[in-house]
Design an enzyme around this catalytic site. Sequence first.
Site, short mmCIF file in Angstrom:
data_model
loop_
_atom_site.label_atom_id
_atom_site.label_comp_id
_atom_site.label_asym_id
_atom_site.label_seq_id
_atom_site.Cartn_x
_atom_site.Cartn_y
_atom_site.Cartn_z
N HIS A 1 0.83 -1.20 0.00
CA HIS A 1 0.00 0.00 0.00
C HIS A 1 0.87 1.25 0.00
O HIS A 1 0.41 2.33 -0.36
CB HIS A 1 -0.89 -0.04 1.25
CG HIS A 1 -1.85 1.09 1.38
ND1 HIS A 1 -1.46 2.41 1.38
CD2 HIS A 1 -3.19 1.12 1.50
CE1 HIS A 1 -2.52 3.18 1.52
NE2 HIS A 1 -3.58 2.42 1.59
N CYS A 2 2.15 1.13 0.40
CA CYS A 2 2.92 2.34 0.70
C CYS A 2 3.82 2.83 -0.45
O CYS A 2 3.54 3.86 -1.04
CB CYS A 2 3.77 2.10 1.94
SG CYS A 2 2.77 1.77 3.40
N LEU A 3 4.87 2.08 -0.75
CA LEU A 3 5.90 2.63 -1.65
C LEU A 3 5.40 2.96 -3.06
O LEU A 3 5.80 3.98 -3.62
CB LEU A 3 7.12 1.70 -1.71
CG LEU A 3 7.89 1.52 -0.40
CD1 LEU A 3 9.23 0.85 -0.65
CD2 LEU A 3 8.10 2.83 0.33
N VAL B 1 2.57 4.01 -3.82
CA VAL B 1 1.45 4.96 -3.74
C VAL B 1 1.87 6.29 -3.11
O VAL B 1 1.68 7.37 -3.69
CB VAL B 1 0.30 4.33 -2.90
CG1 VAL B 1 -0.81 5.34 -2.65
CG2 VAL B 1 -0.25 3.08 -3.57
N ASP B 2 2.44 6.22 -1.92
CA ASP B 2 2.66 7.42 -1.11
C ASP B 2 3.46 8.51 -1.80
O ASP B 2 3.10 9.69 -1.69
CB ASP B 2 3.37 7.06 0.21
CG ASP B 2 2.58 6.05 1.03
OD1 ASP B 2 1.39 5.85 0.72
OD2 ASP B 2 3.16 5.47 1.95
#
Length: 415
Positions: free
Chosen positions: A256-258, A260-261
């Site tokens: 979910h993080c790298l 997207v963020d």
Amino acid sequence: MTIGVIGVGYVGLPLVVAFAEAGDHVVAVDLDTQKVSALTAGESYIEDVPSERLRAVLPHVRASTRYADLAQADAILICVPTPLSENREPDLGALNASARALAQVLQPGQLVVLESTTYPGTTRERLVPLLEESGLRLGEDLNVAFSPERVDPGRTDFTLRTTPKVVGGMTPACLERATELYARVCDHIIPVSSPEAAELTKLLENIFRSVNIALVNELAMLAERMGIDIWEVVDAAATKPYGFMRFEPGPGMGGHCLPVDPFYLTWRAREFHMSTEFIELAGKINQQMPYHCVERIEQALNDATKPVKGSRILILGASYKGGVGDTRESPALRIMEVLRGRGGLVAYHDDFVPALPELGLESVPLDDAVADADAVVLVTAHPGIDYVSVAARTALFVDLRGVTRGANVENLVRL
Ligand SMILES: NC(=O)c1ccc[n+]([C@@H]2O[C@H](COP(=O)([O-])OP(=O)(O)OC[C@H]3O[C@@H](n4cnc5c(N)ncnc54)[C@H](O)[C@@H]3O)[C@@H](O)[C@H]2O)c1
């Protein structure tokens, strides 16, 4: 204290358990009725939280789909998803919905902390105005802060307690209350001057990873052309005792993080007439990696005089990282899709991911599938599997994670 947690997924559930273990009462609110039922039954759905640990604190936890149950909480942590929309812009739909629903039940004196990763300015410009629709006023009868979650699913050497917690308050009083709150479950609190500083801190951490992974991926592609083993180079560079930090090449970023963020910041930067070129470039290289890996598989099959079309290709590991079952943005899915598009007969094995409904596939037993496959491709290495001995039993083994380096196995190709 009574703590409310909104959104009890990878980030929210560990917080629920941590505060309950600290002796607090926890109200866990999620729209997903399956998660609420599982929580109520003491069944964990997150690898890092064993069900026994959850059951031990169950008397202190009340799971619910009703925001009204949050009215009794002293502090409320918002841990809802912050994904990208289809055209890769921030999608704050879940955050807006949860803030609006919370405003309906907000009580004077409550502290609200946003934990979801987002761009600088979200807490001040989005969250606070929505919460103030309750009629409460920030600094008078409402406190608001931002504190980014740093959980790394599957990691055991650092826990919520031992990972320093960054906190930025809307006012000095907000910061003080949020600091006191997290001191119940974290050993080290790092106060910063504003929610914006805390929001950007989280993005810097993730962008740092994304850029460095892209750098080593680019070098992996170059090293391959030059006939140099990138893993040997990374191992050698990592012996430098200072000034170098190890990052590994791989099939691309997931979770979910790298993936997207960083684009939350890219989007926000446009408002400030800046284009964040490092972020864009890193995203471009990392997004290209699954396609590069497909080329590598295609070339390895070609060397064995086989086309992709009609070949049985077994993918090992469908989740985005070892030891977890999270398939969000997993490069394994893209690799499978592209191979299938070229006519490959794709199967996968992953004990953490029993089925991939979007591809109409179920995990196949490892031993049978290895024997049948024209090529076995290691995309995600899970703990507890001896991949070198698996490789030794295959017609062709493509290792995209470097776990077979040093092994003397025939028919082995590495990224
Ligand atoms: N997963 C990680 O490793 C990680 C690490 C650090 C930060 N984060 C950030 O934390 C946030 C949450 O991520 P996650 O991985 O826990 O997501 P998740 O999907 O695992 O959990 C989010 C939960 O929120 C619930 N939800 C959605 N809308 C809701 C609403 N309006 N009201 C109540 N519940 C609602 C969902 O049903 C889900 O259970 C994201 O911003 C993410 O970027 C994630």
